[in-house]
Design a protein around this motif. Sequence first.
Motif, PDB file in Angstrom:
ATOM      1  N   LYS A 284      18.709  -4.851  -8.926  1.00 30.80           N
ATOM      2  CA  LYS A 284      17.389  -4.784  -8.307  1.00 30.80           C
ATOM      3  C   LYS A 284      17.119  -3.357  -7.848  1.00 30.80           C
ATOM      4  CE  LYS A 284      17.081  -9.596  -6.811  1.00 30.80           C
ATOM      5  NZ  LYS A 284      16.828 -10.514  -5.672  1.00 30.80           N
ATOM      6  N   VAL A 285      16.065  -2.773  -8.427  1.00 29.24           N
ATOM      7  CA  VAL A 285      15.722  -1.380  -8.162  1.00 29.24           C
ATOM      8  C   VAL A 285      14.373  -1.313  -7.449  1.00 29.24           C
ATOM      9  CG1 VAL A 285      15.208   0.863  -9.204  1.00 29.24           C
ATOM     10  CG2 VAL A 285      17.029  -0.570 -10.161  1.00 29.24           C
ATOM     11  N   MET A 286      14.294  -0.480  -6.443  1.00 32.13           N
ATOM     12  CA  MET A 286      13.038  -0.231  -5.745  1.00 32.13           C
ATOM     13  C   MET A 286      12.757   1.264  -5.792  1.00 32.13           C
ATOM     14  SD  MET A 286      12.074  -1.209  -1.790  1.00 32.13           S
ATOM     15  CE  MET A 286      10.617  -0.566  -0.947  1.00 32.13           C
ATOM     16  N   SER A 287      11.538   1.630  -6.152  1.00 29.80           N
ATOM     17  CA  SER A 287      11.127   3.028  -6.165  1.00 29.80           C
ATOM     18  C   SER A 287       9.915   3.189  -5.269  1.00 29.80           C
ATOM     19  CB  SER A 287      10.796   3.477  -7.596  1.00 29.80           C
ATOM     20  OG  SER A 287      10.357   4.824  -7.600  1.00 29.80           O
ATOM     21  N   PHE A 288       9.922   4.297  -4.506  1.00 30.91           N
ATOM     22  CA  PHE A 288       8.886   4.419  -3.492  1.00 30.91           C
ATOM     23  C   PHE A 288       8.619   5.877  -3.150  1.00 30.91           C
ATOM     24  CE2 PHE A 288       7.828   4.296   1.155  1.00 30.91           C
ATOM     25  CZ  PHE A 288       6.541   3.808   0.985  1.00 30.91           C
ATOM     26  N   ASN A 289       7.343   6.256  -3.149  1.00 33.84           N
ATOM     27  CA  ASN A 289       6.920   7.576  -2.706  1.00 33.84           C
ATOM     28  C   ASN A 289       6.516   7.465  -1.235  1.00 33.84           C
ATOM     29  OD1 ASN A 289       5.151   9.822  -2.029  1.00 33.84           O
ATOM     30  ND2 ASN A 289       5.164  10.324  -4.212  1.00 33.84           N
TER      31      ASN A 289
ATOM     32  N   ALA B  60       5.912   7.411   5.601  1.00 37.65           N
ATOM     33  CA  ALA B  60       5.989   5.962   5.425  1.00 37.65           C
ATOM     34  C   ALA B  60       6.751   5.308   6.569  1.00 37.65           C
ATOM     35  CB  ALA B  60       6.659   5.643   4.097  1.00 37.65           C
ATOM     36  N   ASP B  61       6.454   4.050   6.783  1.00 36.04           N
ATOM     37  CA  ASP B  61       7.065   3.262   7.851  1.00 36.04           C
ATOM     38  C   ASP B  61       8.519   2.948   7.486  1.00 36.04           C
ATOM     39  OD1 ASP B  61       7.911   1.220   9.588  1.00 36.04           O
ATOM     40  OD2 ASP B  61       5.886   0.443   9.814  1.00 36.04           O
ATOM     41  N   ALA B  62       9.460   3.598   8.154  1.00 35.05           N
ATOM     42  CA  ALA B  62      10.876   3.423   7.845  1.00 35.05           C
ATOM     43  C   ALA B  62      11.343   1.997   8.137  1.00 35.05           C
ATOM     44  CB  ALA B  62      11.715   4.428   8.632  1.00 35.05           C
TER      45      ALA B  62
ATOM     46  N   GLN C 208       3.077  -6.560 -16.455  1.00 33.47           N
ATOM     47  CA  GLN C 208       2.470  -6.096 -15.206  1.00 33.47           C
ATOM     48  C   GLN C 208       2.041  -4.630 -15.295  1.00 33.47           C
ATOM     49  OE1 GLN C 208       1.966  -8.357 -12.842  1.00 33.47           O
ATOM     50  NE2 GLN C 208       3.076  -9.888 -14.050  1.00 33.47           N
ATOM     51  N   GLY C 209       1.804  -4.170 -16.504  1.00 33.29           N
ATOM     52  CA  GLY C 209       1.527  -2.760 -16.712  1.00 33.29           C
ATOM     53  C   GLY C 209       0.199  -2.258 -16.189  1.00 33.29           C
ATOM     54  N   LEU C 210      -0.675  -3.165 -15.765  1.00 32.61           N
ATOM     55  CA  LEU C 210      -1.963  -2.746 -15.212  1.00 32.61           C
ATOM     56  C   LEU C 210      -1.997  -2.823 -13.686  1.00 32.61           C
ATOM     57  CD1 LEU C 210      -4.432  -4.374 -17.776  1.00 32.61           C
ATOM     58  CD2 LEU C 210      -3.529  -2.042 -17.737  1.00 32.61           C
ATOM     59  N   LEU C 211      -0.872  -3.194 -13.071  1.00 33.91           N
ATOM     60  CA  LEU C 211      -0.817  -3.208 -11.605  1.00 33.91           C
ATOM     61  C   LEU C 211      -0.814  -1.769 -11.095  1.00 33.91           C
ATOM     62  CD1 LEU C 211       1.785  -5.956 -10.581  1.00 33.91           C
ATOM     63  CD2 LEU C 211      -0.675  -5.964 -10.205  1.00 33.91           C
ATOM     64  N   PRO C 212      -1.787  -1.378 -10.291  1.00 38.53           N
ATOM     65  CA  PRO C 212      -1.831   0.018  -9.829  1.00 38.53           C
ATOM     66  C   PRO C 212      -0.780   0.291  -8.762  1.00 38.53           C
ATOM     67  CG  PRO C 212      -3.623  -1.246  -8.838  1.00 38.53           C
ATOM     68  CD  PRO C 212      -2.947  -2.164  -9.816  1.00 38.53           C
ATOM     69  N   THR C 213      -0.294   1.525  -8.744  1.00 35.14           N
ATOM     70  CA  THR C 213       0.670   1.941  -7.720  1.00 35.14           C
ATOM     71  C   THR C 213       0.135   3.052  -6.826  1.00 35.14           C
ATOM     72  OG1 THR C 213       1.707   3.597  -9.169  1.00 35.14           O
ATOM     73  CG2 THR C 213       2.555   1.340  -9.281  1.00 35.14           C
ATOM     74  N   TRP C 214      -0.948   3.699  -7.243  1.00 30.56           N
ATOM     75  CA  TRP C 214      -1.555   4.772  -6.433  1.00 30.56           C
ATOM     76  C   TRP C 214      -3.038   4.854  -6.742  1.00 30.56           C
ATOM     77  CZ3 TRP C 214      -4.444   9.040  -7.644  1.00 30.56           C
ATOM     78  CH2 TRP C 214      -4.663   9.951  -6.604  1.00 30.56           C
ATOM     79  N   PRO C 215      -3.867   5.107  -5.734  1.00 27.44           N
ATOM     80  CA  PRO C 215      -3.546   5.077  -4.307  1.00 27.44           C
ATOM     81  C   PRO C 215      -3.463   3.649  -3.803  1.00 27.44           C
ATOM     82  CG  PRO C 215      -5.874   5.494  -4.593  1.00 27.44           C
ATOM     83  CD  PRO C 215      -5.287   5.444  -5.981  1.00 27.44           C
TER      84      PRO C 215
ATOM     85  N   VAL D   5       3.297  -0.468   1.647  1.00 32.08           N
ATOM     86  CA  VAL D   5       4.116  -0.043   2.779  1.00 32.08           C
ATOM     87  C   VAL D   5       3.243   0.824   3.684  1.00 32.08           C
ATOM     88  CG1 VAL D   5       6.134   1.262   3.530  1.00 32.08           C
ATOM     89  CG2 VAL D   5       6.252  -0.120   1.452  1.00 32.08           C
ATOM     90  N   PRO D   6       3.082   0.450   4.945  1.00 34.85           N
ATOM     91  CA  PRO D   6       2.242   1.243   5.847  1.00 34.85           C
ATOM     92  C   PRO D   6       2.699   2.701   5.907  1.00 34.85           C
ATOM     93  CG  PRO D   6       2.848  -0.852   6.858  1.00 34.85           C
ATOM     94  CD  PRO D   6       3.643  -0.743   5.600  1.00 34.85           C
ATOM     95  N   GLY D   7       1.720   3.592   5.985  1.00 31.10           N
ATOM     96  CA  GLY D   7       2.017   5.007   6.113  1.00 31.10           C
ATOM     97  C   GLY D   7       2.067   5.762   4.808  1.00 31.10           C
ATOM     98  N   SER D   8       2.050   5.058   3.676  1.00 36.04           N
ATOM     99  CA  SER D   8       2.130   5.731   2.379  1.00 36.04           C
ATOM    100  C   SER D   8       0.867   5.482   1.574  1.00 36.04           C
ATOM    101  CB  SER D   8       3.343   5.241   1.590  1.00 36.04           C
ATOM    102  OG  SER D   8       3.370   5.844   0.305  1.00 36.04           O
ATOM    103  N   ASP D   9       0.560   6.430   0.677  1.00 38.39           N
ATOM    104  CA  ASP D   9      -0.570   6.241  -0.222  1.00 38.39           C
ATOM    105  C   ASP D   9      -0.124   5.646  -1.561  1.00 38.39           C
ATOM    106  OD1 ASP D   9       0.848   8.485  -0.975  1.00 38.39           O
ATOM    107  OD2 ASP D   9      -0.914   9.631  -1.589  1.00 38.39           O
ATOM    108  N   HIS D  10       1.175   5.389  -1.712  1.00 34.53           N
ATOM    109  CA  HIS D  10       1.709   4.741  -2.908  1.00 34.53           C
ATOM    110  C   HIS D  10       2.155   3.327  -2.567  1.00 34.53           C
ATOM    111  CE1 HIS D  10       2.433   8.122  -5.892  1.00 34.53           C
ATOM    112  NE2 HIS D  10       2.002   8.772  -4.818  1.00 34.53           N
ATOM    113  N   ARG D  11       2.152   2.468  -3.565  1.00 39.13           N
ATOM    114  CA  ARG D  11       2.795   1.160  -3.439  1.00 39.13           C
ATOM    115  C   ARG D  11       4.229   1.267  -3.930  1.00 39.13           C
ATOM    116  NH1 ARG D  11      -2.537  -0.331  -5.174  1.00 39.13           N
ATOM    117  NH2 ARG D  11      -3.545  -1.648  -3.614  1.00 39.13           N
ATOM    118  N   ALA D  12       5.095   0.510  -3.304  1.00 41.09           N
ATOM    119  CA  ALA D  12       6.477   0.467  -3.754  1.00 41.09           C
ATOM    120  C   ALA D  12       6.582  -0.398  -5.000  1.00 41.09           C
ATOM    121  CB  ALA D  12       7.378  -0.083  -2.651  1.00 41.09           C
ATOM    122  N   VAL D  13       7.479  -0.027  -5.902  1.00 40.57           N
ATOM    123  CA  VAL D  13       7.726  -0.768  -7.136  1.00 40.57           C
ATOM    124  C   VAL D  13       9.078  -1.455  -7.026  1.00 40.57           C
ATOM    125  CG1 VAL D  13       8.174  -0.532  -9.606  1.00 40.57           C
ATOM    126  CG2 VAL D  13       6.327   0.774  -8.540  1.00 40.57           C
ATOM    127  N   LEU D  14       9.109  -2.760  -7.285  1.00 37.22           N
ATOM    128  CA  LEU D  14      10.341  -3.536  -7.239  1.00 37.22           C
ATOM    129  C   LEU D  14      10.590  -4.139  -8.609  1.00 37.22           C
ATOM    130  CD1 LEU D  14       9.145  -3.557  -4.232  1.00 37.22           C
ATOM    131  CD2 LEU D  14      10.651  -5.490  -3.869  1.00 37.22           C
TER     132      LEU D  14
END
Length: 333
Positions: A116-121, A127-129, A281-288, A317-326
């Motif tokens: 299980k990989v999570m990527s996050f800007n 971002a809210d730690a 799920q290739g059309l799910l946006p991650t930014w903004p 995730v609060p505080g970020s302009d990106h969505r996290a990818v799981l």
Amino acid sequence: MSSDPHGRMVGVEDEELPRKRGGGCATALLTLLTLALCGWAALSLASLDRDRYTVAVAALTQYAVVAGAVLLLIALLLRRWLNVLVVALVVAALSYYVVPRALPDEVPPAAGAPLKVMSFNAYLGRADAERIAAEVRRNRIDVLSVQELTPQLVSRLEAAGLFAELPHRVLHPGPAGEGTGIVSRYPLRELGEMPETVLAQPSALVDLPGRDVELTAVHAFWPMGESGTGTWEQDLRALPGPSRTDRARVLAGDFNATLDLTRMREFIGRGYTDAAAATGQGLLPTWPSGWFPPPVTIDHVLTSGNIRPEHYRVLDVPGSDHRAVLVTLRVMP
């Protein structure tokens, strides 16, 4: 010949002939919009995205399908048949190009170790730690790739208990958006940063039971800046290609590129699989994370070397302009 209300005979030329709906202005405007749609589509379909302006427009190609459908409806209502034909062909070509991202690949179930990989800007470390640590625990994340990692965010993540959940780490924090890191449930062996990149992009070998996986935390430079696309293209070229020895390899992070961009497609075409597109799920946006500018998918998890993406989702995730990818990956032995 026909007669008027007074019984006089008049010629056909005196009759008011039926006219097309709308007038010359409507036709001219519709034609301009049709040409604009053709140009928009050509940026991706004909690989004409060569500078920061065309890259910016090409990144929105998925929206051209919607715009084309609306334009097609207008042309039908106005009975401009040539416009209808041209727009229909463009929409069909764009749909053939974009829609498969929303359709999962048909693959049989496979045995192998789940990863299980999570990527996050983290948006300049803002971002809210606490939320990041909570999502890692809730989703039983094995490996976390964090971009825009600052020293202050590292301290907050430690206080939030992230490193108790994922004790192994390869961290290269930096000011503003320069830092990047990898945090893992499994032991890590650092392989070194990617050469010739502006932002940190560390790589590490993840010691999974049964098979090692090489993971690179990606953060390609923004292609819309004053330097244009040159630095961004250089960052993509510096990333490792698929292993010729069939080593399991994962690239996870902020590529600052959608699948519509020629350079991104060329890179993936070397032998990578985009986890979002493979799972439909290739059309799910991650930014903004909001609705302006139009949301796009620029964060990706790419795999090669007999790794199969199984599940994919994004979360705010609060505080970020990106969505996290799981992503849940299946690493075949």
